[in-house]
Design a protein around this motif. Structure first.
Motif, PDB file in Angstrom:
ATOM      1  N   LYS A 169      -2.412  -9.915 -10.743  1.00  0.00           N
ATOM      2  CA  LYS A 169      -2.437  -9.763  -9.279  1.00  0.00           C
ATOM      3  C   LYS A 169      -1.270  -8.854  -8.848  1.00  0.00           C
ATOM      4  O   LYS A 169      -1.433  -7.960  -8.002  1.00  0.00           O
ATOM      5  CB  LYS A 169      -2.336 -11.158  -8.617  1.00  0.00           C
ATOM      6  CG  LYS A 169      -2.168 -11.150  -7.115  1.00  0.00           C
ATOM      7  CD  LYS A 169      -3.475 -10.751  -6.395  1.00  0.00           C
ATOM      8  CE  LYS A 169      -3.403 -10.882  -4.892  1.00  0.00           C
ATOM      9  NZ  LYS A 169      -2.578  -9.881  -4.237  1.00  0.00           N
ATOM     10  N   ILE A 170      -0.092  -9.096  -9.472  1.00  0.00           N
ATOM     11  CA  ILE A 170       1.064  -8.249  -9.147  1.00  0.00           C
ATOM     12  C   ILE A 170       0.777  -6.801  -9.546  1.00  0.00           C
ATOM     13  O   ILE A 170       1.035  -5.866  -8.783  1.00  0.00           O
ATOM     14  CB  ILE A 170       2.341  -8.759  -9.863  1.00  0.00           C
ATOM     15  CG1 ILE A 170       2.693 -10.172  -9.396  1.00  0.00           C
ATOM     16  CG2 ILE A 170       3.519  -7.809  -9.590  1.00  0.00           C
ATOM     17  CD1 ILE A 170       3.864 -10.802 -10.118  1.00  0.00           C
ATOM     18  N   TYR A 204      -2.074  -5.435  -9.773  1.00  0.00           N
ATOM     19  CA  TYR A 204      -3.047  -4.900  -8.817  1.00  0.00           C
ATOM     20  C   TYR A 204      -2.343  -4.444  -7.543  1.00  0.00           C
ATOM     21  O   TYR A 204      -2.599  -3.346  -7.036  1.00  0.00           O
ATOM     22  CB  TYR A 204      -4.100  -5.980  -8.488  1.00  0.00           C
ATOM     23  CG  TYR A 204      -5.125  -5.505  -7.503  1.00  0.00           C
ATOM     24  CD1 TYR A 204      -6.210  -4.711  -7.924  1.00  0.00           C
ATOM     25  CD2 TYR A 204      -5.015  -5.806  -6.133  1.00  0.00           C
ATOM     26  CE1 TYR A 204      -7.138  -4.257  -7.020  1.00  0.00           C
ATOM     27  CE2 TYR A 204      -5.941  -5.343  -5.220  1.00  0.00           C
ATOM     28  CZ  TYR A 204      -7.008  -4.562  -5.667  1.00  0.00           C
ATOM     29  OH  TYR A 204      -7.917  -4.103  -4.762  1.00  0.00           O
ATOM     30  N   ASP A 205      -1.420  -5.288  -7.036  1.00  0.00           N
ATOM     31  CA  ASP A 205      -0.667  -4.923  -5.827  1.00  0.00           C
ATOM     32  C   ASP A 205       0.136  -3.636  -6.026  1.00  0.00           C
ATOM     33  O   ASP A 205       0.223  -2.800  -5.129  1.00  0.00           O
ATOM     34  CB  ASP A 205       0.289  -6.052  -5.416  1.00  0.00           C
ATOM     35  CG  ASP A 205      -0.471  -7.231  -4.829  1.00  0.00           C
ATOM     36  OD1 ASP A 205      -1.677  -7.043  -4.502  1.00  0.00           O
ATOM     37  OD2 ASP A 205       0.118  -8.326  -4.701  1.00  0.00           O
ATOM     38  N   GLU A 206       0.697  -3.528  -7.225  1.00  0.00           N
ATOM     39  CA  GLU A 206       1.508  -2.331  -7.500  1.00  0.00           C
ATOM     40  C   GLU A 206       0.642  -1.079  -7.535  1.00  0.00           C
ATOM     41  O   GLU A 206       1.046  -0.030  -7.039  1.00  0.00           O
ATOM     42  CB  GLU A 206       2.236  -2.476  -8.848  1.00  0.00           C
ATOM     43  CG  GLU A 206       3.384  -3.470  -8.811  1.00  0.00           C
ATOM     44  CD  GLU A 206       4.525  -3.021  -7.928  1.00  0.00           C
ATOM     45  OE1 GLU A 206       5.412  -2.302  -8.406  1.00  0.00           O
ATOM     46  OE2 GLU A 206       4.511  -3.387  -6.733  1.00  0.00           O
ATOM     47  N   THR A 207      -0.577  -1.198  -8.115  1.00  0.00           N
ATOM     48  CA  THR A 207      -1.456  -0.024  -8.127  1.00  0.00           C
ATOM     49  C   THR A 207      -1.888   0.313  -6.697  1.00  0.00           C
ATOM     50  O   THR A 207      -1.989   1.482  -6.332  1.00  0.00           O
ATOM     51  CB  THR A 207      -2.702  -0.216  -9.019  1.00  0.00           C
ATOM     52  OG1 THR A 207      -3.310  -1.434  -8.660  1.00  0.00           O
ATOM     53  CG2 THR A 207      -2.366  -0.208 -10.495  1.00  0.00           C
ATOM     54  N   GLU A 208      -2.096  -0.745  -5.893  1.00  0.00           N
ATOM     55  CA  GLU A 208      -2.383  -0.545  -4.463  1.00  0.00           C
ATOM     56  C   GLU A 208      -1.287   0.278  -3.831  1.00  0.00           C
ATOM     57  O   GLU A 208      -1.517   1.251  -3.121  1.00  0.00           O
ATOM     58  CB  GLU A 208      -2.381  -1.909  -3.733  1.00  0.00           C
ATOM     59  CG  GLU A 208      -3.653  -2.650  -3.680  1.00  0.00           C
ATOM     60  CD  GLU A 208      -4.661  -2.122  -2.674  1.00  0.00           C
ATOM     61  OE1 GLU A 208      -4.831  -2.754  -1.638  1.00  0.00           O
ATOM     62  OE2 GLU A 208      -5.276  -1.064  -2.978  1.00  0.00           O
ATOM     63  N   ARG A 209      -0.032  -0.139  -4.124  1.00  0.00           N
ATOM     64  CA  ARG A 209       1.123   0.512  -3.530  1.00  0.00           C
ATOM     65  C   ARG A 209       1.186   1.976  -3.987  1.00  0.00           C
ATOM     66  O   ARG A 209       1.459   2.868  -3.197  1.00  0.00           O
ATOM     67  CB  ARG A 209       2.378  -0.240  -3.981  1.00  0.00           C
ATOM     68  CG  ARG A 209       3.603   0.178  -3.238  1.00  0.00           C
ATOM     69  CD  ARG A 209       4.775  -0.643  -3.706  1.00  0.00           C
ATOM     70  NE  ARG A 209       5.965   0.187  -3.694  1.00  0.00           N
ATOM     71  CZ  ARG A 209       7.063  -0.109  -4.335  1.00  0.00           C
ATOM     72  NH1 ARG A 209       7.117  -1.177  -5.095  1.00  0.00           N
ATOM     73  NH2 ARG A 209       8.101   0.679  -4.246  1.00  0.00           N
ATOM     74  N   LYS A 250       8.070  -4.516  -0.813  1.00  0.00           N
ATOM     75  CA  LYS A 250       7.143  -3.652  -1.545  1.00  0.00           C
ATOM     76  C   LYS A 250       6.275  -2.758  -0.679  1.00  0.00           C
ATOM     77  O   LYS A 250       5.758  -1.772  -1.152  1.00  0.00           O
ATOM     78  CB  LYS A 250       6.277  -4.527  -2.456  1.00  0.00           C
ATOM     79  CG  LYS A 250       7.135  -5.069  -3.562  1.00  0.00           C
ATOM     80  CD  LYS A 250       6.315  -5.720  -4.609  1.00  0.00           C
ATOM     81  CE  LYS A 250       7.237  -6.040  -5.794  1.00  0.00           C
ATOM     82  NZ  LYS A 250       6.692  -7.016  -6.680  1.00  0.00           N
ATOM     83  N   VAL A 251       6.081  -3.123   0.571  1.00  0.00           N
ATOM     84  CA  VAL A 251       5.180  -2.310   1.380  1.00  0.00           C
ATOM     85  C   VAL A 251       5.893  -1.225   2.183  1.00  0.00           C
ATOM     86  O   VAL A 251       5.339  -0.684   3.100  1.00  0.00           O
ATOM     87  CB  VAL A 251       4.306  -3.194   2.309  1.00  0.00           C
ATOM     88  CG1 VAL A 251       3.082  -3.641   1.564  1.00  0.00           C
ATOM     89  CG2 VAL A 251       5.113  -4.349   2.860  1.00  0.00           C
ATOM     90  N   ARG A 254      -1.461   3.975  -2.268  1.00  0.00           N
ATOM     91  CA  ARG A 254      -1.101   4.164  -0.871  1.00  0.00           C
ATOM     92  C   ARG A 254      -0.038   5.271  -0.732  1.00  0.00           C
ATOM     93  O   ARG A 254      -0.120   6.129   0.138  1.00  0.00           O
ATOM     94  CB  ARG A 254      -0.548   2.840  -0.334  1.00  0.00           C
ATOM     95  CG  ARG A 254      -0.433   2.855   1.154  1.00  0.00           C
ATOM     96  CD  ARG A 254      -0.097   1.481   1.645  1.00  0.00           C
ATOM     97  NE  ARG A 254       0.808   1.596   2.770  1.00  0.00           N
ATOM     98  CZ  ARG A 254       1.160   0.579   3.498  1.00  0.00           C
ATOM     99  NH1 ARG A 254       0.710  -0.631   3.208  1.00  0.00           N
ATOM    100  NH2 ARG A 254       1.974   0.743   4.517  1.00  0.00           N
TER     101      ARG A 254
END
Ligand SMILES: Nc1ncnc2c1ncn2[C@@H]1O[C@H](COP(=O)(O)OP(=O)(O)O)[C@@H](O)[C@H]1O
Ligand SMILES: [Mg+2]
Length: 472
Positions: free
Chosen positions: A291-292, A294-299, A432-433, A302
């Motif tokens: 999940k982390i 995944y969030d990092e790839t999202e970041r 992170k965002v 973005r």
């Protein structure tokens, strides 16, 4: 010195002007001097001739034999003092006394003075008649009449070789022309050194600096302090060099920021994935770490999208699809996306829309991006359980949209810097965002629309971002 060089052209132009004026002045001076010199000669002959005239009259009236020697003595004396030969002739031009041997052959002969000249002499006037005995040009001949009482009774002739007169004139001319020549040379030298100091050296400095800048040495500054056009050019050049330096610094900072922003998510993705592959991360925790990841790839995606957006807008490739948009409706829709976060953090959101439906001209997707970014910031940097206020207000042909949140106020420096790429004012909350690209994108989108955005601190606490849009 090249023929195309400025100094060369300047020297040539100046020398030509100087030469023309010098030649004019020298020519005038030499003509003037010649006539002045002849006038002087005439006056000198004139005043000396009165002495001879007296002796000649005595000779003519009294006993001639005893007075001829007196006349000869006077003639010799005057001849020496004026540096001319003297002849005495009677009223028809017959010569009976000569001062020097060089004109001995004129003695006891007629000078053959033409009728016209003779008449002038008879009127009691002196004349210059260079053509005596057909001896044209070589001698300066001055003739003055002798009057015994009222009757014309003879002529005094004074002959000076032109060569002796001319040698004086030549000398004077030499001085005049030499002075003119020296003036031209000195003038040209002065122009050369002046132009070199005032034009060539500063221009060379600018040229060298420009070449260095072209090679990438952006720390160039030129020290030309004159307050003329060259000085102004140097100042403008320094301004340009300064802005190039800023551009260069921004470029370096941008690359370093991008690399930094890309490295941290990639490092953590790599770490967690290798942990899973190595079995260091237990199987039951894999889901959590994925999940982390995944969030990092999202970041990452973005960040890359933001960078692409900026690049598109900065290269002027952004094509806006302007259409009529209901801004009131759009604000409500954008807020709905954040409903979860708002509830979670206990925000108190107050939306005051001037009209239920307010139409503006804008690009739909880009306007969503603007509003989403601003609401996202308000929720991110506003105090938990704080107030968020969104309102619209129209003035003239514009609609003003304000988004307020409780929170610490911004310093003067921050209000300027938050629009810079990668700038994050609130370092303690760099979670992170945060990329520091949101506001620069918002501003670029709005300036593409020809609109403005600014930030203001509120009295005790909180900040408000306001932007404008064009009403339909
Ligand atoms: N509503 C706000 N209240 C206080 N500070 C803000 C607000 N919006 C932006 N900022 C400051 O401006 C910085 C830049 O914002 P932004 O460009 O949107 O980047 P990001 O949101 O990724 O941090 C933020 O890091 C924050 O310090
Ligand atoms: Mg943001």
């Amino acid at each position: 010195m090249k023929k195309t060089s400025l100094v060369y052209k300047l020297i040539i132009t100046f020398t030509l002007i100087l030469a023309a004026t010098s030649i004019l002045v020298a020519g005038t001076l030499s003509i003037w001097f010649k006539s002045y010199y002849f006038n002087q000669k005439k006056e000198e002959f004139n005043s000396q001739s009165t002495i001879i005239e007296n002796a000649a009259i005595t000779y003519l009236t009294l006993d001639s034999s005893s007075n001829l020697s007196t006349l000869k003595n006077v003639m010799d004396f005057v001849s020496k003092s004026v540096n001319a030969d003297i002849l005495i002739a009677d009223q028809i031009g017959y010569t009976y006394a000569v001062s020097s041997v060089s004109h001995e052959d004129y003695k006891f002969s007629n000078l053959n003075i033409p009728e016209k000249e003779m008449n002038i002499l008879k009127q009691g006037k002196s004349i210059v008649y260079n053509n005596i005995k057909g001896n044209d040009g070589n001698e300066y001949v001055y003739m003055t009449p002798i009057f015994k009482g009222a009757s014309f009774s003879g002529i005094i002739v004074m002959i000076a070789p032109l060569s002796s007169i001319n040698s004086s004139l030549i000398k004077a001319n030499e001085v005049i022309w030499l002075t003119a020549f020296v003036a031209i040379i000195i003038g040209a030298i002065i122009v050369y050194f002046y132009a070199k100091k005032r034009l060539i050296e500063p221009i060379d400095k600018i040229k060298t600096a420009a070449r260095r800048i072209a090679r990438g040495e952006v720390n160039e500054e030129i020290s030309v302090t004159s307050n003329d056009e060259i000085g102004e050019l140097a100042d403008s050049f320094n301004v340009m060099a300064e802005s190039l330096k800023t551009v260069d610094e921004n470029r370096k900072a941008f690359i370093s920021n991008v690399s930094h922003e890309l490295r941290s998510p990639i490092t953590s993705i790599k770490g967690f994935i290798s942990g899973i592959l190595d079995g260091v991360i237990p199987r039951d925790k894999e889901g959590y770490y994925l999940k982390i990841v995944y969030d990092e790839t999202e970041r990452l995606s973005r960040l890359i999208n933001d960078l692409l957006d900026i690049s598109t807008m900065e290269t002027g490739k952004l094509k806006l699809n302007l259409q009529e948009i209901d801004i009131s409706n759009m604000i409500r829709q954008c807020l709905a996306k954040f409903e979860g976060i708002i509830k979670e953090n206990g925000f108190n959101v107050d939306v005051t829309l001037e009209m239920a439906h307010q139409y503006v001209y804008a690009d739909n997707d880009r306007l969503i991006q603007v509003i989403t970014n601003l609401i996202d910031n308000a929720l991110k940097y506003g105090y938990e359980n704080g107030n968020i206020k969104i309102n619209t207000k129209s003035k003239g042909d514009k609609v003003y949209i304000s988004i307020y949140n409780d929170g610490p106020t911004l310093t003067k420096e921050q209000t300027v810097k938050i629009w810079d790429r990668f700038y994050k004012a609130d370092i303690s909350r760099t979670n992170k965002v945060s990329t520091g690209l949101g506001l620069p994108i918002v501003r670029l989108i709005l300036s593409e629309h020809g609109e403005d955005i600014w930030v203001e601190n509120c009295k005790d606490q909180g900040v408000v971002f306001t932007f404008t849009l064009k009403k339909v």
